[in-house]
Design a protein around this motif. Structure first.
Motif, PDB file in Angstrom:
ATOM      1  N   THR A   1       0.852  -1.184   0.000  1.00  0.00           N
ATOM      2  CA  THR A   1       0.000   0.000   0.000  1.00  0.00           C
ATOM      3  C   THR A   1       0.886   1.233   0.000  1.00  0.00           C
ATOM      4  O   THR A   1       1.654   1.452   0.927  1.00  0.00           O
ATOM      5  CB  THR A   1      -0.908   0.017   1.243  1.00  0.00           C
TER       6      THR A   1
ATOM      7  N   SER B   1       0.510   4.203   0.583  1.00  0.00           N
ATOM      8  CA  SER B   1       0.365   5.171   1.668  1.00  0.00           C
ATOM      9  C   SER B   1       1.183   4.794   2.899  1.00  0.00           C
ATOM     10  O   SER B   1       1.294   5.582   3.832  1.00  0.00           O
ATOM     11  CB  SER B   1      -1.101   5.327   2.042  1.00  0.00           C
ATOM     12  N   ARG B   2       1.731   3.601   2.920  1.00  0.00           N
ATOM     13  CA  ARG B   2       2.531   3.156   4.063  1.00  0.00           C
ATOM     14  C   ARG B   2       4.026   3.169   3.773  1.00  0.00           C
ATOM     15  O   ARG B   2       4.826   2.801   4.625  1.00  0.00           O
ATOM     16  CB  ARG B   2       2.102   1.748   4.477  1.00  0.00           C
TER      17      ARG B   2
ATOM     18  N   TRP C   1       5.582   8.678   3.586  1.00  0.00           N
ATOM     19  CA  TRP C   1       4.316   7.960   3.662  1.00  0.00           C
ATOM     20  C   TRP C   1       3.116   8.893   3.790  1.00  0.00           C
ATOM     21  O   TRP C   1       2.041   8.614   3.263  1.00  0.00           O
ATOM     22  CB  TRP C   1       4.325   6.991   4.849  1.00  0.00           C
ATOM     23  N   SER C   2       3.305  10.010   4.487  1.00  0.00           N
ATOM     24  CA  SER C   2       2.172  10.906   4.725  1.00  0.00           C
ATOM     25  C   SER C   2       1.887  11.814   3.540  1.00  0.00           C
ATOM     26  O   SER C   2       0.815  12.413   3.456  1.00  0.00           O
ATOM     27  CB  SER C   2       2.438  11.766   5.955  1.00  0.00           C
ATOM     28  N   GLY C   3       2.875  11.942   2.662  1.00  0.00           N
ATOM     29  CA  GLY C   3       2.719  12.864   1.550  1.00  0.00           C
ATOM     30  C   GLY C   3       3.145  14.276   1.879  1.00  0.00           C
ATOM     31  O   GLY C   3       3.218  15.138   0.993  1.00  0.00           O
TER      32      GLY C   3
ATOM     33  N   ARG D   1       0.617  11.194  -4.818  1.00  0.00           N
ATOM     34  CA  ARG D   1       0.008   9.891  -4.598  1.00  0.00           C
ATOM     35  C   ARG D   1      -1.460   9.932  -5.010  1.00  0.00           C
ATOM     36  O   ARG D   1      -2.128  10.953  -4.857  1.00  0.00           O
ATOM     37  CB  ARG D   1       0.052   9.527  -3.105  1.00  0.00           C
TER      38      ARG D   1
ATOM     39  N   TYR E   1      -4.266   7.807  -3.695  1.00  0.00           N
ATOM     40  CA  TYR E   1      -4.506   6.774  -2.696  1.00  0.00           C
ATOM     41  C   TYR E   1      -5.545   5.758  -3.143  1.00  0.00           C
ATOM     42  O   TYR E   1      -5.389   4.566  -2.947  1.00  0.00           O
ATOM     43  CB  TYR E   1      -4.936   7.425  -1.382  1.00  0.00           C
TER      44      TYR E   1
ATOM     45  N   ASN F   1      -3.860   3.408  -5.491  1.00  0.00           N
ATOM     46  CA  ASN F   1      -2.594   2.802  -5.046  1.00  0.00           C
ATOM     47  C   ASN F   1      -1.478   3.047  -6.057  1.00  0.00           C
ATOM     48  O   ASN F   1      -0.733   2.137  -6.420  1.00  0.00           O
ATOM     49  CB  ASN F   1      -2.751   1.302  -4.785  1.00  0.00           C
TER      50      ASN F   1
ATOM     51  N   VAL G   1       1.490   6.119  -7.629  1.00  0.00           N
ATOM     52  CA  VAL G   1       2.278   7.324  -7.429  1.00  0.00           C
ATOM     53  C   VAL G   1       2.607   7.887  -8.802  1.00  0.00           C
ATOM     54  O   VAL G   1       3.006   7.136  -9.702  1.00  0.00           O
ATOM     55  CB  VAL G   1       3.574   7.037  -6.658  1.00  0.00           C
TER      56      VAL G   1
END
Length: 127
Positions: A28, A30-31, A53-55, A72, A74, A77, A79
């Protein structure tokens, strides 16, 4: 199994734009810290940009700063790397990479911080 697949490369005239995308499976985005690198013919692979990870944390190579944006998507999934005002010097194979080092806290520029790599997509900028 983790897989990163880049797309969006191609041939573009100098001054043009391209949007590269990296689709992730098995992880994922985002992680992870996510990065883009590139390798021009006869040269070593080099850092382009990264996002944590947080952007909220990003890093850009001086050569692309002000002309490129990493983002990203999200829900998908993925980038993306938006590149504008392309120059012949941007010609390279562009690679997407994912890092779980330090739980993705930083936007790493070092290749050895990335555990997963895509196969790359060719970008050619004609003068």
């Amino acid at each position: 199994q983790v897989q990163l697949v880049e797309s969006g490369g191609g041939l573009v005239q100098a001054g043009g734009s391209l949007r590269l995308s990296c689709a992730a499976s098995g992880l994922t985005v985002s992680r992870y810290s996510m990065g883009w690198f590139r390798q021009a013919p006869g040269k070593q692979r080099e850092f382009v940009t990264a996002v944590n990870w947080s952007g909220r944390g990003t890093a850009y190579a001086d050569s692309v700063k002000g002309r490129s944006t990493i983002s990203r998507q999200y829900g998908e999934n993925t980038v993306a790397l938006q590149m504008n005002s392309l120059e012949p010097e941007d010609t390279a194979v562009y690679f997407c990479a994912a890092s779980l080092s330090s739980s993705g806290t930083f936007a790493y520029s070092e290749e050895n911080k990335y555990q997963h790599w895509g196969q790359g997509t060719q970008v050619t900028v004609s003068s």
